[in-house]
Design a protein around this motif. Structure first.
Motif, short mmCIF file in Angstrom:
data_model
loop_
_atom_site.label_atom_id
_atom_site.label_comp_id
_atom_site.label_asym_id
_atom_site.label_seq_id
_atom_site.Cartn_x
_atom_site.Cartn_y
_atom_site.Cartn_z
N ASP A 136 0.84 -1.20 0.00
CA ASP A 136 0.00 0.00 0.00
C ASP A 136 0.87 1.25 0.00
OD1 ASP A 136 -1.59 2.23 1.64
OD2 ASP A 136 -3.05 0.86 0.73
N SER A 137 0.47 2.27 -0.72
CA SER A 137 1.27 3.49 -0.86
C SER A 137 1.50 4.19 0.48
CB SER A 137 0.61 4.46 -1.84
OG SER A 137 -0.67 4.87 -1.37
N ARG A 138 0.55 4.13 1.40
CA ARG A 138 0.72 4.75 2.72
C ARG A 138 1.79 4.03 3.53
NH1 ARG A 138 -5.69 4.78 3.02
NH2 ARG A 138 -5.19 3.00 1.75
N ALA A 140 0.13 -3.21 7.68
CA ALA A 140 -0.16 -2.11 8.59
C ALA A 140 -1.63 -2.09 8.96
CB ALA A 140 0.22 -0.79 7.94
N ILE A 141 -1.91 -1.34 10.01
CA ILE A 141 -3.30 -1.03 10.37
C ILE A 141 -3.45 0.48 10.41
CG2 ILE A 141 -3.73 -3.15 11.66
CD1 ILE A 141 -3.46 -1.45 14.23
N ALA A 142 -4.61 0.93 10.01
CA ALA A 142 -4.96 2.34 10.15
C ALA A 142 -6.12 2.40 11.14
CB ALA A 142 -5.37 2.93 8.81
N GLN A 143 -5.97 3.25 12.12
CA GLN A 143 -7.01 3.44 13.13
C GLN A 143 -7.53 4.87 13.01
OE1 GLN A 143 -5.30 1.92 17.07
NE2 GLN A 143 -3.53 2.28 15.78
N SER A 144 -8.81 5.04 13.10
CA SER A 144 -9.37 6.38 13.17
C SER A 144 -10.38 6.39 14.31
CB SER A 144 -10.02 6.78 11.84
OG SER A 144 -11.05 5.88 11.51
N GLY A 202 -9.15 11.79 15.12
CA GLY A 202 -7.80 11.59 14.64
C GLY A 202 -7.64 10.25 13.96
N SER A 203 -6.42 10.00 13.52
CA SER A 203 -6.12 8.74 12.87
C SER A 203 -4.65 8.40 13.11
CB SER A 203 -6.41 8.82 11.38
OG SER A 203 -5.58 9.78 10.76
N SER A 204 -4.34 7.14 12.91
CA SER A 204 -2.99 6.67 13.13
C SER A 204 -2.71 5.53 12.15
CB SER A 204 -2.84 6.17 14.57
OG SER A 204 -1.61 5.54 14.76
N LEU A 205 -1.52 5.52 11.59
CA LEU A 205 -1.09 4.41 10.75
C LEU A 205 0.04 3.71 11.49
CD1 LEU A 205 -1.24 2.92 8.00
CD2 LEU A 205 0.58 4.45 7.24
N LYS A 218 9.81 -4.04 15.17
CA LYS A 218 9.60 -2.61 15.40
C LYS A 218 8.22 -2.22 14.89
CE LYS A 218 14.43 -1.32 14.88
NZ LYS A 218 15.38 -0.50 14.16
N ILE A 219 7.74 -1.12 15.46
CA ILE A 219 6.48 -0.53 15.03
C ILE A 219 6.76 0.89 14.58
CG2 ILE A 219 4.22 0.28 15.78
CD1 ILE A 219 4.14 -2.08 17.71
N LEU A 220 6.35 1.21 13.37
CA LEU A 220 6.45 2.58 12.85
C LEU A 220 5.05 3.18 12.94
CD1 LEU A 220 8.43 1.84 9.57
CD2 LEU A 220 9.32 2.14 11.87
N GLN A 221 4.95 4.43 13.41
CA GLN A 221 3.64 5.00 13.62
C GLN A 221 3.61 6.47 13.29
OE1 GLN A 221 2.23 4.60 17.64
NE2 GLN A 221 0.16 5.20 17.11
N THR A 222 2.47 6.89 12.76
CA THR A 222 2.18 8.29 12.56
C THR A 222 0.81 8.57 13.19
OG1 THR A 222 1.88 10.06 10.97
CG2 THR A 222 1.20 7.90 10.26
#
Length: 108
Positions: free
Chosen positions: A44-46, A64-68, A82-85, A99-103
């Motif tokens: 996925d591009s994100r 990945a997971i996206a949470q909103s 909000g949201s988080s990837l 590792k976990i990468l997060q925004t």
């Protein structure tokens, strides 16, 4: 159960209700939230964009997971959206660690 199976079981739309009791001040705080969890593949591009920001190879990711969230707190308090990837990067020699990468993006 591995992390990938756990996330597959978590995706979907959720409702959360929380009450906090402050014993010292005898105050109660309530909060309700609608939560959405989506799954994304490593292609996925994100996911690729976040991996590039952290300077790691997207091919090392298992997805990945996206949470909103849309939170409705007690009266007089600001609403929170909000949201988080979250991108999962297992170790090459041990997929039980990594590792976990997060925004996190918050909407005022």
């Amino acid at each position: 159960m591995d992390i990938k199976k756990f996330l597959e079981l978590c995706h979907g739309n959720w409702f959360s209700q929380r009450t906090n009791y402050c014993l010292n001040s005898e105050k109660t705080e309530n909060s309700k939230a609608d939560i959405k969890i989506e799954l994304f593949s490593a292609e996925d591009s994100r996911v690729i964009k976040l991996c590039q920001e952290y300077q790691v190879s997207p091919e090392s990711s298992i997805g990945a997971i996206a949470q909103s969230w849309d939170n409705a707190p007690d009266w007089g308090k600001p609403k929170q959206k909000g949201s988080s990837l979250v991108v999962l990067m297992p170790k090459s020699d041990n997929h039980q660690q990594g590792k976990i990468l997060q925004t996190i993006d918050r909407v005022p």
